[in-house]
Design an enzyme around this catalytic site. Structure first.
Site, PDB file in Angstrom:
ATOM      1  CE  LYS A   1      -3.771  -2.505   2.308  1.00  0.00           C
ATOM      2  NZ  LYS A   1      -4.639  -2.572   3.518  1.00  0.00           N
TER       3      LYS A   1
ATOM      4  CE1 TYR B   1      -9.125  -3.519   0.635  1.00  0.00           C
ATOM      5  CE2 TYR B   1      -8.389  -1.483  -0.397  1.00  0.00           C
ATOM      6  CZ  TYR B   1      -8.120  -2.621   0.334  1.00  0.00           C
ATOM      7  OH  TYR B   1      -6.837  -2.866   0.768  1.00  0.00           O
TER       8      TYR B   1
ATOM      9  CG  ASN C   1      -3.468  -2.708   6.994  1.00  0.00           C
ATOM     10  OD1 ASN C   1      -3.375  -2.188   5.873  1.00  0.00           O
ATOM     11  ND2 ASN C   1      -4.493  -3.453   7.344  1.00  0.00           N
TER      12      ASN C   1
ATOM     13  CG  HIS D   1      -4.777  -6.490  -0.525  1.00  0.00           C
ATOM     14  ND1 HIS D   1      -6.001  -6.623   0.092  1.00  0.00           N
ATOM     15  CD2 HIS D   1      -4.806  -7.304  -1.620  1.00  0.00           C
ATOM     16  CE1 HIS D   1      -6.748  -7.480  -0.615  1.00  0.00           C
ATOM     17  NE2 HIS D   1      -6.046  -7.893  -1.659  1.00  0.00           N
TER      18      HIS D   1
ATOM     19  CD  GLU E   1      -8.203  -9.275  -3.979  1.00  0.00           C
ATOM     20  OE1 GLU E   1      -9.014  -9.100  -3.059  1.00  0.00           O
ATOM     21  OE2 GLU E   1      -7.036  -9.690  -3.779  1.00  0.00           O
TER      22      GLU E   1
HETATM   23  P1  IDP Z   1      -7.558  -7.308   5.385  1.00  0.00           P
HETATM   24  O1  IDP Z   1      -6.768  -6.281   4.604  1.00  0.00           O
HETATM   25  O2  IDP Z   1      -6.751  -7.856   6.537  1.00  0.00           O
HETATM   26  O3  IDP Z   1      -8.177  -8.372   4.533  1.00  0.00           O
HETATM   27  P2  IDP Z   1     -10.242  -6.156   5.617  1.00  0.00           P
HETATM   28  O4  IDP Z   1     -11.156  -6.315   6.780  1.00  0.00           O
HETATM   29  O5  IDP Z   1     -10.588  -6.862   4.347  1.00  0.00           O
HETATM   30  O6  IDP Z   1      -8.765  -6.517   6.104  1.00  0.00           O
HETATM   31  O7  IDP Z   1     -10.143  -4.600   5.325  1.00  0.00           O
HETATM   32  C1  IDP Z   1      -9.467  -4.135   4.175  1.00  0.00           C
HETATM   33  C2  IDP Z   1      -8.626  -2.945   4.542  1.00  0.00           C
HETATM   34  O8  IDP Z   1      -9.474  -1.882   4.969  1.00  0.00           O
HETATM   35  C3  IDP Z   1      -7.663  -3.162   5.712  1.00  0.00           C
HETATM   36  O9  IDP Z   1      -6.459  -3.807   5.338  1.00  0.00           O
HETATM   37  C4  IDP Z   1      -7.443  -1.745   6.170  1.00  0.00           C
HETATM   38  O10 IDP Z   1      -6.522  -1.074   5.304  1.00  0.00           O
HETATM   39  C5  IDP Z   1      -8.824  -1.137   5.973  1.00  0.00           C
HETATM   40  N1  IDP Z   1      -9.612  -1.196   7.218  1.00  0.00           N
HETATM   41  C6  IDP Z   1     -10.273  -2.276   7.720  1.00  0.00           C
HETATM   42  N2  IDP Z   1     -10.885  -1.968   8.878  1.00  0.00           N
HETATM   43  C7  IDP Z   1     -10.603  -0.671   9.110  1.00  0.00           C
HETATM   44  C8  IDP Z   1     -10.931   0.238  10.181  1.00  0.00           C
HETATM   45  O11 IDP Z   1     -11.624  -0.099  11.135  1.00  0.00           O
HETATM   46  N3  IDP Z   1     -10.446   1.510  10.062  1.00  0.00           N
HETATM   47  C9  IDP Z   1      -9.683   1.928   9.025  1.00  0.00           C
HETATM   48  N4  IDP Z   1      -9.338   1.108   8.009  1.00  0.00           N
HETATM   49  C10 IDP Z   1      -9.784  -0.171   8.055  1.00  0.00           C
HETATM   50 MG    MG Z   2      -9.758  -8.355   3.134  1.00  0.00          MG
END
Ligand code: IDP
Ligand code: MG
Length: 176
Positions: free
Chosen positions: A20, A60, A139, A142, A153
């Site tokens: 990212k 997303y 984070n 992805h 994807e």
């Molecule tokens: P993942 O990336 O571990 O699969 P997902 O729940 O699919 O997690 O969410 C996708 C992305 O959305 C996360 O990696 C993060 O960047 C963002 N995200 C998820 N939950 C939150 C939140 O509560 N606050 C801000 N960003 C979030």
């Molecule tokens: Mg995810």
């Protein structure tokens, strides 16, 4: 056409991995790619890419009703990302080896383990997010959450000519 299509020999599984914008800005591209390479995954696609808003929204789309969706889209489109396709063994080698060696390879699930939990504060040390990040909204990486989403994807982020068919010399040293 070949035995690859039969139930015992499913298609070669592929994961879409993306560094990212924060990972790129923080100079973590080499470190993150290195973790997948060291595990034994092979790259089948790799590019630096400035993601348009509509692509981020499509990628997303399952999260479109979440309160953080707009800021997530701003984050992903805020700078270049590094797009990757990771595989374990190529189909060529798979045929030579027969199905047995390939079954259970699970590149998608394994990549998710290397990446760690969505919230970096809960991600285990040793994982990419556990070692390199502190907040869910930043984070760094992805990874596809299922083989089907991997396919979806990869089709979204790569054109066919951008993917490379090749055989890694390390394959016979990764699988017996
Ligand atoms: P993942 O990336 O571990 O699969 P997902 O729940 O699919 O997690 O969410 C996708 C992305 O959305 C996360 O990696 C993060 O960047 C963002 N995200 C998820 N939950 C939150 C939140 O509560 N606050 C801000 N960003 C979030
Ligand atoms: Mg995810």
């Amino acid at each position: 056409a070949s035995s690859l299509g039969s139930p015992a020999c499913p298609e070669v599984e592929q994961s879409y991995i993306m560094i990212k914008p924060d990972g790129v800005q923080r100079g973590l591209v080499g470190e993150i790619i290195s973790r997948f390479e060291k595990k034994g995954f092979s790259l089948k696609g790799l590019k630096l890419f400035r993601c348009p808003k509509d692509l981020a929204q499509e990628h997303y789309k399952d999260l479109k009703d979440k309160p953080f969706f707009p800021t997530l889209i701003d984050y992903i489109t805020s700078g270049p990302v590094v797009c990757m396709v990771c595989i374990l063994f190529t189909a060529t080698y798979f045929v030579i080896l027969s199905c047995k060696a390939w079954e259970g390879a699970g590149v998608v699930a394994s990549a998710r383990k290397l990446i760690g939990a969505t919230n970096p504060l809960q991600a285990e040390p040793g994982t990419i997010r556990g070692d390199l990040a502190v907040q869910t909204g930043r984070n760094v990486v992805h990874g596809s959450d299922s083989p089907d989403n991997g396919k979806r994807e990869i089709a979204l982020w790569f054109k066919e000519g951008e993917l490379c068919q090749w055989e890694s010399v390390q394959t016979p040293w990764l699988v017996e």
